[in-house]
Design an enzyme around this catalytic site. Structure first.
Site, PDB file in Angstrom:
ATOM      1  N   ILE A   1      45.003  37.878  44.878  1.00  0.00           N
ATOM      2  CA  ILE A   1      44.118  37.441  43.802  1.00  0.00           C
ATOM      3  C   ILE A   1      42.877  38.341  43.730  1.00  0.00           C
ATOM      4  CG2 ILE A   1      42.498  35.593  43.163  1.00  0.00           C
ATOM      5  CD1 ILE A   1      45.294  34.856  42.519  1.00  0.00           C
ATOM      6  N   CYS A   2      42.531  38.727  42.512  1.00  0.00           N
ATOM      7  CA  CYS A   2      41.254  39.406  42.270  1.00  0.00           C
ATOM      8  C   CYS A   2      40.649  38.819  40.999  1.00  0.00           C
ATOM      9  CB  CYS A   2      41.419  40.919  42.192  1.00  0.00           C
ATOM     10  SG  CYS A   2      42.289  41.526  40.745  1.00  0.00           S
ATOM     11  N   GLY A   3      39.576  39.388  40.535  1.00  0.00           N
ATOM     12  CA  GLY A   3      38.895  38.860  39.361  1.00  0.00           C
ATOM     13  C   GLY A   3      39.729  38.879  38.102  1.00  0.00           C
TER      14      GLY A   3
ATOM     15  N   VAL B   1      41.843  35.063  39.668  1.00  0.00           N
ATOM     16  CA  VAL B   1      41.315  33.841  40.259  1.00  0.00           C
ATOM     17  C   VAL B   1      41.449  32.647  39.319  1.00  0.00           C
ATOM     18  CG1 VAL B   1      38.896  34.122  39.567  1.00  0.00           C
ATOM     19  CG2 VAL B   1      39.447  32.953  41.701  1.00  0.00           C
TER      20      VAL B   1
END
Length: 91
Positions: free
Chosen positions: A7-9, A40
């Site tokens: 997960i990242c932005g 996210v």
């Protein structure tokens, strides 16, 4: 087969780098895992069906699976420890 969600932005560039590092390491250890990527906001509606999340950003407190901090994969500082943590969660 274990499932990992990175997960990242935004679910694009950063998660791609992290997923690649994890995939390479797990392959060198003979560990077979399915690695997917996301943002996210994908976690807002609940915890996905995965065994582990590696996140480069904060995740909601409602997530019920183990989360490994992924910043080390971007900086290189502490990456070996982060990889060891990923492996320990998959065993």
């Amino acid at each position: 087969m274990k499932k990992i969600l990175v997960i990242c932005g935004t679910g694009v560039a950063t998660s791609t780098m992290v997923a690649s590092s994890i995939k390479d390491h797990l392959a060198s250890q003979g560990i077979d895992a399915q690695i997917s990527q996301g943002k996210v906001m994908d976690l807002v509606n609940g915890t996905p069906d995965v065994d582990l999340i590696v996140a480069t950003t904060a995740v909601p407190d409602t997530v019920t699976v183990p989360v490994v901090a992924g910043l080390a994969f971007l900086t290189g500082i502490g990456q070996d420890a982060a990889l060891a943590e990923v492996v320990s969660h998959l065993q």
